[in-house]
Design a protein around this motif. Structure first.
Motif, mmCIF file in Angstrom:
data_model
loop_
_atom_site.group_PDB
_atom_site.id
_atom_site.type_symbol
_atom_site.label_atom_id
_atom_site.label_comp_id
_atom_site.label_asym_id
_atom_site.label_seq_id
_atom_site.Cartn_x
_atom_site.Cartn_y
_atom_site.Cartn_z
ATOM 1 N N ALA A 57 0.837 -1.209 0.000
ATOM 2 C CA ALA A 57 0.000 0.000 0.000
ATOM 3 C C ALA A 57 0.871 1.259 0.000
ATOM 4 N N ARG A 58 1.968 1.235 0.744
ATOM 5 C CA ARG A 58 2.883 2.383 0.787
ATOM 6 C C ARG A 58 3.472 2.665 -0.593
ATOM 7 N N HIS A 59 3.961 1.618 -1.244
ATOM 8 C CA HIS A 59 4.545 1.791 -2.581
ATOM 9 C C HIS A 59 3.488 2.230 -3.597
ATOM 10 N N LEU A 60 2.306 1.631 -3.534
ATOM 11 C CA LEU A 60 1.231 2.010 -4.458
ATOM 12 C C LEU A 60 0.922 3.496 -4.329
ATOM 13 N N HIS A 61 0.817 3.973 -3.102
ATOM 14 C CA HIS A 61 0.519 5.390 -2.886
ATOM 15 C C HIS A 61 1.668 6.266 -3.389
ATOM 16 N N ALA A 62 2.896 5.882 -3.085
ATOM 17 C CA ALA A 62 4.055 6.676 -3.503
ATOM 18 C C ALA A 62 4.179 6.745 -5.026
ATOM 19 N N GLU A 63 3.829 5.665 -5.705
ATOM 20 C CA GLU A 63 4.008 5.602 -7.154
ATOM 21 C C GLU A 63 2.827 6.139 -7.953
ATOM 22 N N THR A 64 1.612 6.072 -7.384
ATOM 23 C CA THR A 64 0.423 6.416 -8.170
ATOM 24 C C THR A 64 -0.526 7.385 -7.477
ATOM 25 N N GLY A 65 -0.330 7.621 -6.183
ATOM 26 C CA GLY A 65 -1.235 8.474 -5.427
ATOM 27 C C GLY A 65 -2.475 7.759 -4.931
ATOM 28 N N LEU A 66 -2.636 6.479 -5.234
ATOM 29 C CA LEU A 66 -3.828 5.733 -4.815
ATOM 30 C C LEU A 66 -3.695 5.240 -3.377
ATOM 31 N N HIS A 67 -4.759 5.406 -2.611
ATOM 32 C CA HIS A 67 -4.879 4.852 -1.256
ATOM 33 C C HIS A 67 -5.874 3.704 -1.329
ATOM 34 N N LEU A 68 -5.389 2.471 -1.247
ATOM 35 C CA LEU A 68 -6.290 1.323 -1.299
ATOM 36 C C LEU A 68 -6.024 0.384 -0.130
ATOM 37 N N ARG A 69 -7.087 -0.237 0.350
ATOM 38 C CA ARG A 69 -6.953 -1.253 1.398
ATOM 39 C C ARG A 69 -6.694 -2.591 0.700
ATOM 40 N N LEU A 70 -5.629 -3.240 1.088
ATOM 41 C CA LEU A 70 -5.241 -4.507 0.467
ATOM 42 C C LEU A 70 -5.511 -5.626 1.459
ATOM 43 N N SER A 71 -6.355 -6.561 1.066
ATOM 44 C CA SER A 71 -6.739 -7.598 2.023
ATOM 45 C C SER A 71 -6.459 -9.010 1.548
ATOM 46 N N GLY A 72 -6.136 -9.191 0.289
ATOM 47 C CA GLY A 72 -5.919 -10.546 -0.211
ATOM 48 C C GLY A 72 -4.728 -10.634 -1.135
ATOM 49 N N ILE A 73 -4.139 -11.815 -1.191
ATOM 50 C CA ILE A 73 -3.008 -12.097 -2.084
ATOM 51 C C ILE A 73 -3.535 -12.932 -3.238
ATOM 52 N N VAL A 74 -3.264 -12.489 -4.478
ATOM 53 C CA VAL A 74 -3.757 -13.222 -5.650
ATOM 54 C C VAL A 74 -2.670 -14.003 -6.368
ATOM 55 N N ALA A 75 -1.406 -13.808 -5.978
ATOM 56 C CA ALA A 75 -0.322 -14.610 -6.553
ATOM 57 C C ALA A 75 0.912 -14.496 -5.664
ATOM 58 N N VAL A 76 1.686 -15.560 -5.658
ATOM 59 C CA VAL A 76 2.986 -15.591 -4.985
ATOM 60 C C VAL A 76 3.983 -16.069 -6.030
ATOM 61 N N ASP A 77 5.060 -15.313 -6.208
ATOM 62 C CA ASP A 77 6.026 -15.612 -7.270
ATOM 63 C C ASP A 77 7.438 -15.556 -6.702
ATOM 64 N N PHE A 78 8.136 -16.691 -6.716
ATOM 65 C CA PHE A 78 9.533 -16.744 -6.281
ATOM 66 C C PHE A 78 10.430 -16.505 -7.485
ATOM 67 N N THR A 79 11.386 -15.603 -7.334
ATOM 68 C CA THR A 79 12.346 -15.321 -8.397
ATOM 69 C C THR A 79 13.742 -15.628 -7.871
ATOM 70 N N PRO A 80 14.450 -16.583 -8.495
ATOM 71 C CA PRO A 80 15.799 -16.891 -8.015
ATOM 72 C C PRO A 80 16.754 -15.728 -8.276
ATOM 73 N N ALA A 81 17.873 -15.745 -7.579
ATOM 74 C CA ALA A 81 18.867 -14.682 -7.723
ATOM 75 C C ALA A 81 19.366 -14.610 -9.156
ATOM 76 N N ASP A 82 19.420 -13.395 -9.664
ATOM 77 C CA ASP A 82 20.053 -13.121 -10.950
ATOM 78 C C ASP A 82 20.925 -11.899 -10.703
ATOM 79 N N ARG A 83 20.633 -10.774 -11.329
ATOM 80 C CA ARG A 83 21.405 -9.571 -11.014
ATOM 81 C C ARG A 83 20.929 -8.938 -9.703
ATOM 82 N N TYR A 84 19.812 -9.430 -9.170
ATOM 83 C CA TYR A 84 19.289 -9.001 -7.878
ATOM 84 C C TYR A 84 19.329 -10.190 -6.921
ATOM 85 N N LEU A 85 19.082 -9.930 -5.631
ATOM 86 C CA LEU A 85 18.930 -11.016 -4.675
ATOM 87 C C LEU A 85 17.709 -11.845 -5.038
ATOM 88 N N GLU A 86 17.680 -13.080 -4.553
ATOM 89 C CA GLU A 86 16.456 -13.849 -4.741
ATOM 90 C C GLU A 86 15.328 -13.104 -4.041
#
Length: 155
Positions: A57-86
Motif C-alpha cells: 500500500a505504501r509503494h502504491l501510494h508513492a508511485e500512483t497516489g492511490l490509497h487502497l486497502r489490500l486484504s488478499g493475495i492473488v499470486a505468490v512468485d519466487f524469483t531466483p537470484a540473478d542480477r538481484y537477490l532472490e
C-alpha cells in the motif's frame, strides 16, 4: 524465547510487495520504471519487519497516489537470484477503481518512474517482460488468499 541459532545467519531474500489494480473496463494498472525494460505492477520491497500488505500500500501510494486497502493475495512468485537477490513477490488484490480515477506519479528524478497507466489486458504482452506478463496473468486468474498477521486477518 529467541533461539540464537535461528537469528545467527538469517536468510537473504527480498520480499516484493506488488499490487494488482484494475479499472471497470478490466485494464491493469502498470508503472513504467526508468531502470527496467517494460512496465511492471506497482509496488516494491518491504522494509525489515514491515507487514507486506502495508509495504504494498505504501509503494502504491508513492508511485500512483492511490490509497487502497489490500486484504488478499492473488499470486505468490519466487524469483531466483540473478542480477538481484532472490526474492519472493506477493501480489495483492487492489480491487477495481473507477475508470476516471486520476493517477499522481511523482517526478522521474524522485521516483524513477516514467509514468503509470491502465493497460488493456490484450496489450500486456507488448508492454511487459515475459515473466511480468506471466505473473499478471496468474494474478488475474487467482482467487484471493487472506492476509494474516500472527494468525489474524490484517485490518
Amino acid at each position: 524465547m529467541r533461539d540464537p541459532r535461528l537469528l545467527a545467519k538469517p536468510p537473504v531474500c527480498r520480499l516484493g510487495c506488488l499490487v494488482l489494480v484494475r479499472n471497470r473496463r478490466g485494464d491493469v494498472l502498470l508503472v513504467d520504471p526508468d531502470y527496467m525494460d517494460g512496465m511492471i505492477l506497482p509496488g516494491g520491497a518491504a522494509k525489515p519487519n514491515e507487514p507486506p500488505h502495508l509495504a504494498a500500500a505504501r509503494h502504491l501510494h508513492a508511485e500512483t497516489g492511490l490509497h487502497l486497502r489490500l486484504s488478499g493475495i492473488v499470486a505468490v512468485d519466487f524469483t531466483p537470484a540473478d542480477r538481484y537477490l532472490e526474492r519472493l513477490n506477493l501480489v495483492f488484490d487492489g480491487g477495481t477503481v473507477r475508470d476516471e480515477t486520476r493517477l499522481s506519479v511523482p517526478p522521474q528524478h524522485r521516483s524513477g518512474l516514467l509514468g503509470a497507466r491502465f493497460v488493456p489486458v490484450n496489450d500486456l504482452p507488448g508492454c511487459t517482460a515475459p515473466a511480468q506478463f506471466a505473473r499478471i496473468t496468474e494474478a488475474l486468474a487467482g482467487c484471493a488468499l487472506p492476509v494474516l498477521l500472527h494468525g489474524q486477518r490484517a485490518a
